[in-house]
Structures are given as structure tokens and as C-alpha cells.
Design an enzyme around this catalytic site. Structure first.
Site, PDB file in Angstrom:
ATOM      1  N   GLU A  81       6.535 -29.053 -40.132  1.00 55.00           N
ATOM      2  CA  GLU A  81       6.374 -30.247 -39.293  1.00 55.00           C
ATOM      3  C   GLU A  81       5.514 -30.036 -38.048  1.00 55.00           C
ATOM      4  OE1 GLU A  81      10.179 -32.026 -38.515  1.00 55.00           O
ATOM      5  OE2 GLU A  81      10.540 -32.434 -40.623  1.00 55.00           O
TER       6      GLU A  81
ATOM      7  N   GLU B 147      12.861 -30.387 -47.509  1.00 53.04           N
ATOM      8  CA  GLU B 147      13.979 -30.651 -46.590  1.00 53.04           C
ATOM      9  C   GLU B 147      14.571 -32.025 -46.873  1.00 53.04           C
ATOM     10  OE1 GLU B 147      13.250 -29.283 -42.549  1.00 53.04           O
ATOM     11  OE2 GLU B 147      14.456 -30.943 -41.818  1.00 53.04           O
TER      12      GLU B 147
END
Ligand code: GAL
Length: 818
Positions: free
Chosen positions: A453, A529
Site C-alpha cells: 500500500e 489482504e
């Protein structure tokens, strides 16, 4: 003539072969040069707080030895931390305290909501960080003269600087990659005197947004080899072709010659099975230039290989010997496994079969000890994950301690090994390549992740940096696909095009990865995730004041589904390959959705002590074949008699029947991966859920209204500890009523006392807002449970751990130390 030449060549060939063979059989171990790896964890001194290192001293550190190598001052009084032993008499132990490693000083602090002293919700979980110094005196025998001696730090959080005997050895920024210093020239041997190592750790800056700890929090090793030796992380073993009959084994060994003369060596690589039986021996000769490193390639094979998988974690080893003139100069061991991995648009294939990845993301810390985990605790955490049906582990968001990877190989868990930063700077590439070379022999690792991210995902610059990293990764390890864990920018800037597999951190509740799969016909996807379900163990109401979140799912972040529901997507769209739940365990820091007084995250399906929350059972139901019925909340609601109440249930049965005090409430058919809910009127007593499969009763779950706390019960995960100063017993503490039922609301204070060769190294209770010290001999129970960790000393004997709590009946655990 031609025939004679051929005959001559054949004879020469066989003579050479037998010479080489003879060499390998006759090569002798010369005790002098045997490689050793000594644990360097014990007998350190620690000084907390900043220390001003004098300018002149710094300069001397660069230039050579000096009398006063490091003069340090605290705020109040001057503290001298001589790294030069001749001045050791002025070293004042009272300014330092003895510690053994691994050590995390952050977790020893007091919770305080004050940014100015480095306490922040995310990175430190409101515990102050700062600067600390470690110092250790040690001796090196005369007999080590002439060897290469280096020190390996598996991990220091962070920005560490190392001096030995006053000489500045270097510094290392990353808190997650290992650092290594060659001490050979600077050490004092035998009568030359004692040695001193000083390590400065500056943890004032952070690398992530979770609790990162402070200090030398992983193992330290002192490595001794001959000057002619296998290089650091110097072997690379692959099995490029695998069939039921045979696995080809390619072995690459980098040999380093630190002599000023050319060395002619024989490299002997033995392929060994898990019983130590030598299956094949490969022998090569090679000249290594002075101060040169040469990679030698060898090819071997294993007949009828036993494949590695999480269910069958079969391992092999390469035993490497480097010989010169018939004497073994160095030996080295590499564990590897035989397995194939393919990730395609159809999913993840392990050994040729579709293999849905059932994983969890995890940070490193644990109750009582912060990030300084003895090996036993890592093993304990992995054991709990395997019990819930996990077959995979994501090291979020950085490379783990190497022992964890050994355990995943041995215990059977696939690993997504993750690099910390998106960076193609010199430092960034060094961290990446260190991770790759250190870890690439582990059969458990099935994919590399470059980052998580990062802000510049989906940008042109980001894609350029990523491309450099992916190319380097392919060069160092062409056998595994490369991903990045992305929450944005998947379809922008060419970022995803650089990756072998595009990692989806959440799929906007399924839609993003499904839409993209159709839209991008070449894209391979994987769910890196998922979930992020927030709940506080044993709580069934949101409480902003206390910082608790209900397990009934009354508040859930927009980016994740309910526990288990994410798995429905994997079953429906197997091309996603599987998923990594955020997270297996709660961790310090990132106290979402609240901040102070909350100091710990609530994302785990287990709390920070490893006690299961209700969501745990959603995964157990989805991931195992064991029949599961789990009902919640608990049944202690004195203020709610006559009120309407909801009963929730995770199950993998066909249908579940609910009974209250023996009276049937109703039966519901189960929809896979979906929670069942009943509404009823609360009455104290016994609530029972009966799970049926194919019309047969297969399991039941009961919650009962308990009476008041009456006893403390202890349960240790083991009864015998090794007398090695490292082993740990994980002791669960439960508050029960007179009938032996867990009191689900109990918060009694439990005090511990210990006798024998062991010590308490930490306590915890899973309360995300607990400000009690972890380093203590008492702990309040939280919703019925708390935990105490007992570590053995280096002496054999018997440890007795007693638990007492006011008028409650106490308990005792006896641990044998041997
Ligand atoms: C993800 C992130 C994790 C954690 C999680 C919380 O986006 O990768 O580190 O912050 O969110 O939901």
C-alpha cells in the site's frame, strides 16, 4: 590412432573422477577451521536514553583506535561507556542494566499519550521509543587467530551503529533486515585482552504504522570460519524439474577466498534426506582468485522425491564441504524442499493441484514481550494458526526473523515474504537483495511481495521503481512470482503490468477483483489482504469510553467483510488463489477505530495473547473439516432478563438447532460462510446449539450463565522446558466459578509467584485498552482470561508458578527444566 586417443581420454577421465571421488572420501575435518555459529544473545548491558557522543571521539572512531572511544553523558551525570576495555574500570555498571537478547525496551515503558516523548498511537502503541545503547564484553581465544569472525544481527529496531573496541564498524537503518560486520582485524585474541562491543539503537523514527518496538529484538550470532569459506547466504538450491520419479536439484554455491593467494578447492555437496541418509554427492574443483568470490554450479537429483506441502512438510538438506588439499576447510548446511508452485489465472497450484491459500497477515509482537520473541513464542503463534486451519502466513509488512521461516518450512505453512519499502535507492535495493538471498532456499516461501500500500502505487514513478525491484528479484530468484499488496492504483500508471501477480488488498467487497479479472485478460490476481474485522475478545457492545468493539459486528470498517464471508469469494472465484486475513493476532499500535485509551489493534481473530475471539470460529468452520458450531454472546446478562437478545452462530454444519434451558428455540439451515442469527428473549441458564450434518448430530456448543468467580485455573502449553535460558512456557490463566465454568466477564487481579530456575518475562490479557505493565508479576483477567510467560534459566530443576487472586482458590503449575 583415433581409437587409442579415445581410450587414453576415457582412462584420463576415470582417473580424474576417482581422484575427485577419493578427495571427497578422504577429505578430513581439520578441527581448526570448522565453521561455528555461536549464539551471542547473553550477558549484554543496556542503557536507556540518549547519550551524547563527543565529536573527537566520533572522528577517532572512523580513523582508528582511541583511548576514550565513546564518552557518553546522560542529562544528569556523565556516564562513561568505554568501548576500550583498558578503560573498563571506569565503566559504571550502575548506569546500565544486564539484559539478554532478544530485547525490546519499548514494551517495558509506561503508556502515555504524549507525542513529544515519542509515544504515538500507531508506531509505538503509546509507549515511548527513543534511543538506547547495548554493550557487551567478551573474549576471543588465541586459537581463533587467523579465522574470519563476523557478527550477524538478525534484526535491530532501528538505525543502529556498531563500535567494536573503539572502532566504528558501521551502521544500518532498516529495522527489519539483518546486518553483519566483519570483526576479524579489530578483535583482541587471547592475552591481547577483552573485547567490547557497543551498539547504539535510535528508534526515534518509524518505518511503519504499527508497533515496531525498540532495540536488539532478534538473535545475534558470532560466526567463525576459515578465510576460505561459503559466502554469507552463499547457497541457492532449486528443483527446476519435479516428477514423481525424480527431482532435479541445482546447487549454486558462492565461495569466498579472503586469502591473498589463489586457492584450489574441492566443493563437495551432499544431498541428504530428513533422516540424514546421503542420497547423492556432487564434487567439483575450482580455483578461487585471491580476495575473490566464485559461484560454483552443480546438478544432482533425488529419486522418488517426497514433496513439500503444508500437509507434508518434507525437507531435504545440502551438506556443503569446501576442501583444500584433502582437508575440509568449511562446512555449511542448507535446508530445502521439493515442490512446484504455479500461480495462474486459474488460481494457486501447489505440486500440480489447485491449492487455495488460507492465510493470515501478522505483525511480529506478542503479549508481554513486544517484538522480542523467543523462538518458542513464534512457534506457539504458528501452532495456533495451524489449529484454526491456516496453511499460509504473510509477513506483513517486512521480512521476518529467519527462525520463523525455518518453522514455516518445518511445520508446514506457505509464506508470502514481504519487502518493507518501495525503493530502488542503494539502501532500498540492499534491503531487498538481503531478504532475497537470505530467504530464497525456504520451500515455504511461495511468492515475494515488494511492498504494501505505498502511496505511489498506480503512478508512473512508482511503476519505474517497482520495475527495477521486480527485475532484480527475478534475477536473484527466477523461481517465484512477484507481487505487491495494493489497495489503489491497480489500473493506473502501468504499475500492475510490472507484476507477475497483482495483489488485491481488499476487493471493494469482491467487486474490484471480479471486474478486473474480466477486464484484464492477462492479469493474474491474488487476494493479499482481506477482512480487517474489528472486535474485542468477549465484548458484545461497542464502548467508545473503554475502546471496545462488539463481536456481533455492530461496527465494521467499510473496506472489509465479516469473518468468513471473505472466504465465500475465494470459493466462488478460485482464480483469486486464496487470501490473507488481516490479522491472525491483535497487535500493539494501530488502535482502530479508537485511539487513546486504546493502545492495541482489534483486527485479530485471536487477541494479542492468542485467545480466540468469536470470529476465529468462522475461519475454523471455513478452513477445516472438523464440525464447528460456535454460539455467542456469553450468557451472563443479569440486567437483561426478559429483554430481546440476538444469538449469533458460526458453523459448517448443514443445520443448527438452538435450545434454551432444554426448550427448543428453532432450527436454521446454514448457508456456507454465513453467520446464523436468532432473536429470543433472554433468560439465564443454559443455551445449547446442536450441529447436524446429513441429519446426524455431529457437535454441540453450550454457553451457560455462571455464578461468581471462585477459582483461578492455570494451563501451561508444556510441562518440560530446556535449561537453555531461552525456552518459554505459555501459561493460560482462567477465572472459573465453583462448577468449573469460565466466568466470561471476570476481571479479577491475579498475582503470580515463581520458584526455581525460571522467571516471568511478561503478562497480557487481550484488553486493547489495558495500561497495566506487561513486565509484572500480576495481571487483571480480561473477560475471564489472562496469560503469563515463564522463561527457563540455564540451570536444570523445577519451576513452580503459583497464581493467587484474593479469596479465589489459587492454582500452581510445575515445570521441569532439563
Ligand atoms: C490495510 C493495511 C494494514 C492495516 C489494515 C487495517 O490497508 O495494509 O497494514 O493498516 O489496512 O485495516
Amino acid at each position: 590412432m583415433f581409437k587409442r586417443l579415445v581410450k587414453y581420454c576415457v582412462i584420463c577421465f576415470f582417473l580424474l573422477l576417482s581422484a575427485i571421488k577419493g578427495m571427497s572420501q578422504n577429505a578430513k575435518q581439520t578441527g581448526l577451521s570448522k565453521r561455528t555459529k555461536e549464539c551471542f544473545d547473553f550477558n549484554w548491558h543496556f542503557h536507556k536514553g540518549d547519550i551524547a557522543i563527543k565529536r573527537a571521539v566520533k572522528a577517532a572512531g572512523y580513523g582508528g583506535l582511541t583511548d576514550i572511544n565513546v564518552k557518553v553523558e546522560t542529562n544528569k551525570e556523565a556516564v562513561i561507556a568505554y568501548t576500550d576495555v583498558d578503560k573498563a574500570s571506569t565503566f559504571k555498571p550502575e548506569d546500565w542494566r544486564e539484559v539478554d537478547l532478544p530485547h525490546d525496551w519499548c514494551v517495558e515503558g509506561t503508556f502515555v499519550n504524549d507525542k513529544s516523548i515519542g509515544s504515538a498511537p500507531a508506531v509505538s502503541g503509546y509507549l515511548p521509543g527513543g534511543i538506547g545503547f547495548y554493550r557487551k564484553e567478551f573474549e576471543i581465544p588465541e586459537s581463533d587467530k587467523g579465522k574470519k569472525i563476523s557478527i550477524e544481527f538478525d534484526g535491530i529496531f532501528r538505525n543502529s551503529t556498531v563500535w567494536v573496541n573503539g572502532q566504528l564498524m558501521g551502521s544500518h537503518q532498516s529495522g527489519y533486515t539483518p546486518s553483519n560486520y566483519d570483526l576479524t582485524d579489530i578483535l583482541r585474541y587471547g592475552n591481547e585482552g577483552k573485547n567490547v562491543i557497543l551498539v547504539k539503537v535510535d528508534a526515534t523514527e518509524y518505518e511503519g504504522w504499527w508497533y515496531e518496538g525498540c532495540g536488539i529484538y532478534r538473535h545475534v550470532w558470532l560466526n567463525k570460519t576459515d578465510k576460505l569459506h561459503v559466502d554469507r547466504f552463499g547457497t541457492y538450491v532449486t528443483t527446476p524439474v519435479v516428477s514423481p520419479d525424480e527431482a532435479a536439484v541445482n546447487i549454486k554455491t558462492s565461495i569466498k577466498n579472503e586469502y591473498g593467494a589463489i586457492k584450489n578447492i574441492t566443493l563437495i555437496s551432499k544431498i541428504v534426506d530428513n533422516k540424514g541418509v546421503v542420497l547423492a554427492t556432487k564434487t567439483s574443483t575450482q580455483a578461487i582468485e585471491p580476495f575473490g568470490t566464485t559461484e560454483v554450479s552443480q546438478k544432482g537429483a533425488i529419486q522418488k522425491p517426497l514433496l513439500w506441502s503444508p500437509e507434508t512438510p518434507n525437507l531435504y538438506k545440502i551438506l556443503t564441504e569446501v576442501a583444500e588439499n584433502g582437508n575440509i576447510i568449511d562446512n555449511y548446511e542448507t535446508t530445502f524442499g521439493v515442490r512446484t508452485i504455479e500461480i495462474s489465472r486459474n488460481g494457486v497450484f501447489l505440486n500440480g493441484k489447485l491449492y487455495p491459500v488460507k492465510g493470515t497477515c501478522n505483525h511480529q509482537d506478542f503479549a508481554g514481550i513486544g517484538v522480542a520473541l523467543p523462538d518458542k513464542i513464534n512457534e506457539y503463534k504458528l501452532k495456533l494458526l495451524k489449529e484454526v486451519g491456516c496453511n499460509a502466513y504473510r509477513c506483513s509488512h517486512h521480512p521476518p526473523t529467519p527462525e520463523l521461516l525455518d518453522m514455516c518450512d518445518r511445520m508446514g505453512l506457505l509464506v508470502l515474504d514481504e519487502n518493507r519499502m518501495l525503493s530502488s535507492s542503494e539502501e532500498g535495493i540492499k534491503d531487498l537483495t538481503t531478504m532475497l538471498s537470505r530467504d530464497r532456499n525456504h520451500p515455504s516461501i511461495f511468492m515475494w511481495s515488494m511492498e504494501n500500500e505505498e502511496w505511489i502505487q498506480g503512478t508512473v514513478t512508482g511503476a519505474r521503481i517497482l520495475k527495477t525491484m521486480v527485475d532484480i528479484t527475478h534475477k536473484i530468484d527466477p523461481t517465484r512470482p512477484v507481487t505487491a499488496a495494493m489497495n489503489h492504483g491497480r489500473n493506473e500508471g502501468g504499475y500492475s503490468d510490472v507484476l507477475d501477480v497483482v495483489g488485491y488488498n481488499y476487493g471493494d467487497k469482491g467487486l474490484a477483483y471480479v471486474k478486473d479479472h474480466e477486464k484484464y485478460p492477462n492479469r493474474i490476481e491474488f487476494c493479499t489482504e482481506a477482512t480487517s474485522f474489528i472486535s474485542t475478545r468477549g465484548e458484545y457492545q461497542n464502548d467508545w469510553g473503554k475502546g471496545y468493539v462488539s463481536n456481533l459486528g455492530l461496527w465494521q470498517p467499510g473496506w472489509g467483510p465479516l469473518p468468513g464471508e471473505d472466504w465465500a469469494d475465494i470459493v466462488k472465484y478460485p482464480y483469486l488463489g486464496g487470501l490473507f486475513v488481516w490479522t491472525g493476532f491483535d497487535y500493539r499500535g494501530e488502535p482502530t477505530p479508537y485511539q487513546w485509551p486504546c493502545v492495541t489493534s482489534h483486527f485479530g481473530f485471536m487477541d494479542i495473547c492468542g485467545f480466540p475471539k468469536d470470529g476465529y470460529y468462522a475461519y475454523k468452520a471455513a478452513w477445516t473439516n472438523e464440525p464447528v458450531v460456535h454460539i455467542f454472546p456469553h450468557w451472563n446478562w443479569p440486567g437483561k432478563v426478559g429483554d430481546s437478545i440476538q444469538v449469533h452462530c458460526y458453523t459448517n454444519c448443514d443445520e443448527v438447532e438452538l435450545l434454551l434451558n432444554g426448550k427448543r428455540i428453532g432450527t436454521q439451515k446454514a448457508i456456507p460462510y454465513t453467520k446464523l442469527i436468532w432473536k429470543l428473549i433472554y433468560k439465564p441458564g443454559k443455551l445449547e446449539a446442536r450441529g447436524y450434518k446429513g441429519g446426524k448430530l455431529v457437535t454441540t456448543d453450550i454457553v451457560e450463565t455462571t455464578s461468581d468467580p471462585a477459582q483461578v485455573a492455570l494451563k501451561s502449553d508444556c510441562s518440560v522446558l530446556k535449561a537453555d535460558g531461552c525456552d518459554v512456557a505459555v501459561i493460560r490463566v482462567v477465572i472459573k466459578d465453583k462448577q468449573g465454568r469460565v466466568v466470561p466477564v471476570a476481571d479479577n487481579l491475579v498475582t503470580f509467584s515463581i520458584d526455581g530456575p525460571g522467571r516471568i518475562i511478561g503478562t497480557g490479557n487481550g484488553n486493547p485498552s489495558s495500561h497495566e505493565p506487561d513486565k509484572a508479576s500480576q495481571r487483571m483477567a480480561f473477560n475471564g482470561y489472562c496469560l503469563v510467560l515463564v522463561q527457563s534459566n540455564k540451570q536444570a530443576g523445577e519451576i513452580r508458578l503459583k497464581a493467587a487472586s484474593g479469596t479465589l482458590k489459587g492454582d500452581e503449575v510445575v515445570l521441569k527444566v532439563q
